[in-house]
Design a protein around this motif. Structure first.
Motif, PDB file in Angstrom:
ATOM      1  N   LEU A  36       0.842  -1.196   0.000  1.00  0.00           N
ATOM      2  CA  LEU A  36       0.000   0.000   0.000  1.00  0.00           C
ATOM      3  C   LEU A  36       0.877   1.245   0.000  1.00  0.00           C
ATOM      4  O   LEU A  36       1.052   1.917   0.988  1.00  0.00           O
ATOM      5  N   LYS A  37       1.440   1.511  -1.164  1.00  0.00           N
ATOM      6  CA  LYS A  37       2.228   2.712  -1.377  1.00  0.00           C
ATOM      7  C   LYS A  37       2.328   2.912  -2.884  1.00  0.00           C
ATOM      8  O   LYS A  37       1.933   2.042  -3.658  1.00  0.00           O
ATOM      9  N   ALA A  38       2.814   4.058  -3.282  1.00  0.00           N
ATOM     10  CA  ALA A  38       2.945   4.285  -4.714  1.00  0.00           C
ATOM     11  C   ALA A  38       3.845   3.208  -5.305  1.00  0.00           C
ATOM     12  O   ALA A  38       4.972   3.016  -4.847  1.00  0.00           O
ATOM     13  N   PRO A  39       3.373   2.452  -6.310  1.00  0.00           N
ATOM     14  CA  PRO A  39       4.170   1.359  -6.859  1.00  0.00           C
ATOM     15  C   PRO A  39       5.493   1.859  -7.414  1.00  0.00           C
ATOM     16  O   PRO A  39       5.596   2.963  -7.936  1.00  0.00           O
ATOM     17  N   SER A  40       6.510   1.023  -7.308  1.00  0.00           N
ATOM     18  CA  SER A  40       7.818   1.378  -7.840  1.00  0.00           C
ATOM     19  C   SER A  40       7.770   1.328  -9.352  1.00  0.00           C
ATOM     20  O   SER A  40       6.811   0.842  -9.956  1.00  0.00           O
ATOM     21  N   ALA A  41       8.830   1.806  -9.982  1.00  0.00           N
ATOM     22  CA  ALA A  41       8.874   1.815 -11.439  1.00  0.00           C
ATOM     23  C   ALA A  41       8.804   0.401 -11.993  1.00  0.00           C
ATOM     24  O   ALA A  41       8.349   0.178 -13.111  1.00  0.00           O
ATOM     25  N   GLU A  42       9.296  -0.598 -11.206  1.00  0.00           N
ATOM     26  CA  GLU A  42       9.282  -1.974 -11.662  1.00  0.00           C
ATOM     27  C   GLU A  42       7.904  -2.600 -11.520  1.00  0.00           C
ATOM     28  O   GLU A  42       7.636  -3.655 -12.071  1.00  0.00           O
ATOM     29  N   LYS A  43       7.019  -1.988 -10.759  1.00  0.00           N
ATOM     30  CA  LYS A  43       5.678  -2.527 -10.515  1.00  0.00           C
ATOM     31  C   LYS A  43       4.656  -1.593 -11.139  1.00  0.00           C
ATOM     32  O   LYS A  43       4.374  -0.531 -10.600  1.00  0.00           O
ATOM     33  N   PRO A  44       4.063  -1.933 -12.284  1.00  0.00           N
ATOM     34  CA  PRO A  44       3.126  -1.008 -12.938  1.00  0.00           C
ATOM     35  C   PRO A  44       1.933  -0.685 -12.046  1.00  0.00           C
ATOM     36  O   PRO A  44       1.432  -1.539 -11.322  1.00  0.00           O
ATOM     37  N   PHE A  45       1.523   0.558 -12.110  1.00  0.00           N
ATOM     38  CA  PHE A  45       0.348   0.965 -11.346  1.00  0.00           C
ATOM     39  C   PHE A  45      -0.894   0.289 -11.903  1.00  0.00           C
ATOM     40  O   PHE A  45      -1.763  -0.167 -11.174  1.00  0.00           O
ATOM     41  N   PHE A  46      -0.980   0.209 -13.252  1.00  0.00           N
ATOM     42  CA  PHE A  46      -2.044  -0.534 -13.911  1.00  0.00           C
ATOM     43  C   PHE A  46      -1.443  -1.783 -14.536  1.00  0.00           C
ATOM     44  O   PHE A  46      -0.442  -1.732 -15.233  1.00  0.00           O
ATOM     45  N   LEU A  47      -2.081  -2.926 -14.286  1.00  0.00           N
ATOM     46  CA  LEU A  47      -1.529  -4.210 -14.672  1.00  0.00           C
ATOM     47  C   LEU A  47      -2.224  -4.809 -15.890  1.00  0.00           C
ATOM     48  O   LEU A  47      -1.609  -5.518 -16.671  1.00  0.00           O
ATOM     49  N   VAL A  48      -3.501  -4.580 -16.045  1.00  0.00           N
ATOM     50  CA  VAL A  48      -4.286  -5.064 -17.181  1.00  0.00           C
ATOM     51  C   VAL A  48      -5.158  -3.916 -17.668  1.00  0.00           C
ATOM     52  O   VAL A  48      -5.736  -3.184 -16.867  1.00  0.00           O
ATOM     53  N   ASN A  49      -5.246  -3.739 -18.966  1.00  0.00           N
ATOM     54  CA  ASN A  49      -6.078  -2.693 -19.563  1.00  0.00           C
ATOM     55  C   ASN A  49      -6.780  -3.308 -20.762  1.00  0.00           C
ATOM     56  O   ASN A  49      -6.192  -3.496 -21.816  1.00  0.00           O
ATOM     57  N   ASP A  50      -8.051  -3.652 -20.612  1.00  0.00           N
ATOM     58  CA  ASP A  50      -8.787  -4.417 -21.615  1.00  0.00           C
ATOM     59  C   ASP A  50      -9.991  -3.602 -22.082  1.00  0.00           C
ATOM     60  O   ASP A  50     -10.796  -3.141 -21.264  1.00  0.00           O
ATOM     61  N   ASN A  51     -10.121  -3.428 -23.393  1.00  0.00           N
ATOM     62  CA  ASN A  51     -11.206  -2.645 -23.970  1.00  0.00           C
ATOM     63  C   ASN A  51     -11.799  -3.418 -25.141  1.00  0.00           C
ATOM     64  O   ASN A  51     -11.057  -3.938 -25.979  1.00  0.00           O
ATOM     65  N   ARG A  52     -13.139  -3.484 -25.200  1.00  0.00           N
ATOM     66  CA  ARG A  52     -13.781  -4.295 -26.225  1.00  0.00           C
ATOM     67  C   ARG A  52     -15.052  -3.643 -26.742  1.00  0.00           C
ATOM     68  O   ARG A  52     -15.696  -2.866 -26.044  1.00  0.00           O
ATOM     69  N   VAL A  53     -15.409  -4.003 -27.969  1.00  0.00           N
ATOM     70  CA  VAL A  53     -16.662  -3.602 -28.588  1.00  0.00           C
ATOM     71  C   VAL A  53     -17.442  -4.858 -28.931  1.00  0.00           C
ATOM     72  O   VAL A  53     -16.880  -5.817 -29.480  1.00  0.00           O
ATOM     73  N   THR A  54     -18.741  -4.864 -28.600  1.00  0.00           N
ATOM     74  CA  THR A  54     -19.584  -6.035 -28.816  1.00  0.00           C
ATOM     75  C   THR A  54     -20.858  -5.627 -29.533  1.00  0.00           C
ATOM     76  O   THR A  54     -21.443  -4.580 -29.242  1.00  0.00           O
ATOM     77  N   VAL A  55     -21.313  -6.466 -30.450  1.00  0.00           N
ATOM     78  CA  VAL A  55     -22.630  -6.306 -31.059  1.00  0.00           C
ATOM     79  C   VAL A  55     -23.394  -7.605 -30.823  1.00  0.00           C
ATOM     80  O   VAL A  55     -22.838  -8.699 -30.927  1.00  0.00           O
ATOM     81  N   SER A  56     -24.679  -7.479 -30.436  1.00  0.00           N
ATOM     82  CA  SER A  56     -25.468  -8.664 -30.120  1.00  0.00           C
ATOM     83  C   SER A  56     -26.931  -8.427 -30.461  1.00  0.00           C
ATOM     84  O   SER A  56     -27.370  -7.284 -30.617  1.00  0.00           O
ATOM     85  N   GLN A  57     -27.691  -9.529 -30.547  1.00  0.00           N
ATOM     86  CA  GLN A  57     -29.119  -9.460 -30.805  1.00  0.00           C
ATOM     87  C   GLN A  57     -29.862 -10.365 -29.840  1.00  0.00           C
ATOM     88  O   GLN A  57     -29.372 -11.436 -29.477  1.00  0.00           O
ATOM     89  N   PHE A  58     -31.061  -9.909 -29.428  1.00  0.00           N
ATOM     90  CA  PHE A  58     -31.867 -10.669 -28.484  1.00  0.00           C
ATOM     91  C   PHE A  58     -33.331 -10.300 -28.656  1.00  0.00           C
ATOM     92  O   PHE A  58     -33.659  -9.156 -29.000  1.00  0.00           O
ATOM     93  N   SER A  59     -34.217 -11.265 -28.426  1.00  0.00           N
ATOM     94  CA  SER A  59     -35.655 -11.017 -28.407  1.00  0.00           C
ATOM     95  C   SER A  59     -36.169 -11.351 -27.015  1.00  0.00           C
ATOM     96  O   SER A  59     -35.989 -12.487 -26.549  1.00  0.00           O
TER      97      SER A  59
ATOM     98  N   TYR B 239     -26.996 -14.108 -29.362  1.00  0.00           N
ATOM     99  CA  TYR B 239     -25.676 -14.314 -29.937  1.00  0.00           C
ATOM    100  C   TYR B 239     -25.028 -12.972 -30.215  1.00  0.00           C
ATOM    101  O   TYR B 239     -25.694 -11.930 -30.266  1.00  0.00           O
ATOM    102  N   GLY B 240     -23.698 -13.019 -30.404  1.00  0.00           N
ATOM    103  CA  GLY B 240     -22.999 -11.776 -30.665  1.00  0.00           C
ATOM    104  C   GLY B 240     -21.548 -12.006 -31.023  1.00  0.00           C
ATOM    105  O   GLY B 240     -21.057 -13.143 -31.090  1.00  0.00           O
ATOM    106  N   MET B 241     -20.845 -10.896 -31.231  1.00  0.00           N
ATOM    107  CA  MET B 241     -19.417 -10.920 -31.567  1.00  0.00           C
ATOM    108  C   MET B 241     -18.729  -9.813 -30.790  1.00  0.00           C
ATOM    109  O   MET B 241     -19.261  -8.711 -30.650  1.00  0.00           O
ATOM    110  N   THR B 242     -17.548 -10.098 -30.274  1.00  0.00           N
ATOM    111  CA  THR B 242     -16.776  -9.155 -29.464  1.00  0.00           C
ATOM    112  C   THR B 242     -15.386  -8.980 -30.066  1.00  0.00           C
ATOM    113  O   THR B 242     -14.735  -9.970 -30.431  1.00  0.00           O
ATOM    114  N   MET B 243     -14.927  -7.737 -30.155  1.00  0.00           N
ATOM    115  CA  MET B 243     -13.591  -7.441 -30.674  1.00  0.00           C
ATOM    116  C   MET B 243     -12.811  -6.643 -29.650  1.00  0.00           C
ATOM    117  O   MET B 243     -13.328  -5.690 -29.064  1.00  0.00           O
TER     118      MET B 243
END
Length: 707
Positions: free
Chosen positions: A42-65, A354-358
């Protein structure tokens, strides 16, 4: 008419519940596996330890009734979603933005929906929602491994909020908050299972909840007084969420392209939204609601077609969705679920969708490291959240001054062949810019008056993508002097609100972008574009639109009181098909590196969008008055001065993590409305005097946080 009045209450809940289910289905699943199990101090991470570890962004299109309570038993919807997920030193964050387009079964005013009447010609409704969740891991907060025992990987604090709006007849909206704990467990084959008990509280708005003295026949029926602003205040209740994910690693190597996942959101009974001196019918009491996606089967198309380095770049999936008592509407007794004493089917959904994600991510597992040209596939990803206040905003036809709170999310990334930028904002107005059924156009109440109706909410979204000629053609021919690149640019815009006009903007752009590097770490981009827009307006309907089996008149009182002058047909579905036109979009930014080192906490940026006249929206053989003709629109934030507070407080390493800003906003001929034509009844009073609502000028302030 009494039956119709009771049914309207179901609309918002059904739409929002479907949005939440879609949002859950579109959230990232594999990224969570990669969050480190080792505790972070619990302190500011060192340069060797990234502050953000995963960065995931996606676009999805789907259809439903599925069902929309009170509106449709089986309304077809198409959903476009953007989801962001990150893990950082102390937990995780997720953000989702979704927009859904419904068929005529869940329609805009004056149509009622297919549960009550044959499907009419009114345009199908549009719904938009946004959601945020954050966790704070106990192992990370307390610098320990005590909360990792056996299959248990962590215990976390969980907080979140949701907001949703739609432009259907009842101007439905929902906003809620939640807080609780998340228990994380590991499963075989890099899988996980999370379960979250929580506190949950929500509020909902509906035009049909207004007192009879204001809402007319559409309002809450006697003997109940109605809600003064149309907002239900539900009692706090409990919630339970769970989700799981697992690769099908037991399959032969030649078939290891599949995974399964699932999720559920269960919410306890929370009353009927009445409060204090404003009770509601006990038949509107909400019961336990179930929104389930027990199983989703995903095919990793990226890995199948292009190899393991492209794992989850593109996923194709099918899932089973089951919803019971959608948003708490009791299918056994609620007036939104019962028609003539028989269950109408609108409060349950059950089916395959159903749908598709990129993926749009940066250095995350599954993202290819290099493009075919040997350059990094993703070179940068930036996400930020902004809160600001517009003290002198306008709402054309409603008020020349309203205070708007702005909640905005921005995603930008650079990849091997260009850039992507998504901007989305939710704006909440004060009561001078009202939600339906208030409408100054009908002097209900008068222009600029503080109304009893809840303040309007709107969601705007804009996407721009470029494909650089230097990158696509593997050359430097398009770099000369200050010119950095020439790119092909495409994009889309969307907008909807709770206002009576029920807008549903959809626009596309395409053209070129010229990018320049300027001194002092500055840049300038100029984009000449083709622009075309489609929209919707309740005022565009013919004057007899409500006098049919499909709908009701203004405020539920036939005959329908329209705005079409004699000799004009209006459009049968209220839709507006604008002419293609031209546009220019200009952006700039400067780090102000000419300042002394001790003052290099400031930066400048700005945006100008200019959009040509686009006609009046009439299409086919339909006609609209010439006073509806649009003019050149200028939507600009010509200058924003930002102060890098995090750099000033914590040093260069935290540059741009938190910024405060002051900006000037100028919007001329807002939405293309002709602010210079006295015949335009939106921008001018009946006596020919301008109401000054079609031009917006305001200085505003805010704060931005990167994550």
């Amino acid at each position: 008419m009494m039956t119709r009045k009771r049914v309207f209450a179901g609309a918002i809940a059904g739409l929002f519940c479907m949005q939440v289910a879609a949002q859950a289905a579109d959230r990232t699943t594999d990224a969570a596996r990669d969050m480190p199990k080792k505790a972070v101090k619990l302190k500011a991470p060192s340069a060797e330890k990234p502050f953000f570890l995963v960065n995931d962004n996606r676009v999805t299109v789907s259809q439903f009734s599925g069902g929309v309570p009170g509106y449709a038993k089986n309304s077809q919807s198409t959903t476009l979603a953007y989801t962001h997920y990150d893990t950082w030193a102390y937990g995780s964050n997720s953000f989702s933005l979704l927009t859904s387009k419904y068929d005529h079964g869940a329609a805009t005013a004056p149509c009622l929906g297919s549960v009550l009447a044959p499907t009419g010609r009114c345009a199908g409704g549009v719904a938009a929602s946004t959601s945020i969740r954050s966790t704070f891991g106990w192992n990370e907060l307390f610098d320990t491994n005590a909360f990792s025992i056996g299959p248990l990987t962590n215990i976390s604090f969980l907080v979140g909020a949701d907001a949703a709006i739609s432009n259907i007849f009842t101007a439905s909206s929902n906003y809620d908050v939640l807080a609780g704990l998340q228990f994380g467990f590991s499963l075989p084959y890099k899988g996980y299972f999370n379960i979250s008990p929580m506190y949950f509280q929500r509020m909902q708005h509906g035009a049909q909840l207004m007192p009879p003295s204001f809402g007319g026949n559409v309002s809450m029926p006697p003997p109940y007084p109605g809600l003064p602003d149309g907002v239900m205040h539900f009692t706090p209740t409990w919630g339970l969420d769970f989700n799981y994910y697992m690769d099908l690693g037991f399959l032969p190597e030649t078939l290891q392209y599949f995974s399964i996942s699932g999720r559920a959101a269960i919410r306890g009974a929370d009353g009927n939204g009445g409060y204090g001196p404003y009770p509601r019918n006990p038949l509107n009491n909400r019961t336990t609601a179930y929104a389930l996606e027990p199983v989703r089967l995903t095919l990793d198309a990226g890995k199948l077609f292009w190899g393991a380095s492209y794992a989850h770049l593109v996923d194709v999936w099918a899932a089973w969705r089951y919803e019971k008592n959608i948003s708490g509407y009791a299918e056994a007794y609620d007036t939104s679920c019962i028609t003539k004493g028989v269950y109408n089917g609108s409060c349950t959904s059950n089916g395959i969708y159903y749908g598709m994600t990129m993926k749009l991510g940066a250095p995350i597992p599954g993202t290819p490291a290099l493009s075919p040209f040997g350059t990094p596939f993703f070179t940068s990803v930036d996400n930020s959240f902004t809160y600001g206040v517009l003290p002198n905003a306008t709402s054309p036809g409603e008020t020349a001054k309203t205070v708007k709170q702005v909640y905005a999310f921005t995603h930008t990334d650079s990849w091997a062949y260009g850039t992507n930028r998504l901007y989305a904002e939710l704006l909440k107005s004060d009561h001078r810019d009202p939600a339906s059924p208030c409408s100054a156009v009908y002097s209900h109440p008068a222009f600029g008056v503080t109304t009893p109706c809840s303040g309007n909410m709107e969601i705007n979204a804009s996407l721009r993508s470029t494909f650089g000629f230097n990158e696509v053609f593997n050359t430097t021919a398009f770099r000369a002097g200050a010119l950095r690149n020439v790119s092909f640019e495409i994009g889309a815009d969307g907008r909807t609100t709770l206002g009576y006009a029920a807008p549903a903007k959809e626009a596309i752009v395409a053209g070129l972008q010229f990018a320049f590097d300027l001194p002092f770490k500055s840049y300038l981009t100029i984009a000449p574009l083709y622009y075309q827009e489609w929209n919707h307006s309740a005022y565009a309907y013919p004057n007899n639109a409500g006098n049919s089996p499909y709908g009701v008149g203004l405020y539920g009182v036939p005959p329908y009181t329209g705005l079409m002058p004699a000799g004009f047909t209006g459009t049968i579905d209220g839709n507006l098909h604008y002419d293609p036109t031209w546009a220019f979009e200009i952006d700039y930014g400067s780090a102000l590196d000419f300042l002394p080192e001790s003052m290099r906490y400031f930066s400048l940026s700005g945006h100008v969008g200019i959009y040509g006249p686009k006609g009046n929206g009439a299409y086919g053989g339909y006609t609209l008055p010439s006073s509806w003709n649009t003019k050149t629109e200028i939507n600009a934030e010509p200058v924003r001065l930002s102060f890098d507070a995090s750099k000033a407080l914590w040093g260069e390493k935290y540059a741009h993590l938190i910024e405060a800003f002051v900006a000037y906003r100028y919007w001329h001929n807002k939405f293309g409305l002709d602010g210079g034509n006295p015949a335009n009844g939106i921008c001018f009073f009946a006596n020919g005097a301008s109401n000054k609502s079609c031009t917006e000028q305001t200085v505003y302030t805010g704060v931005t946080m990167k994550f």
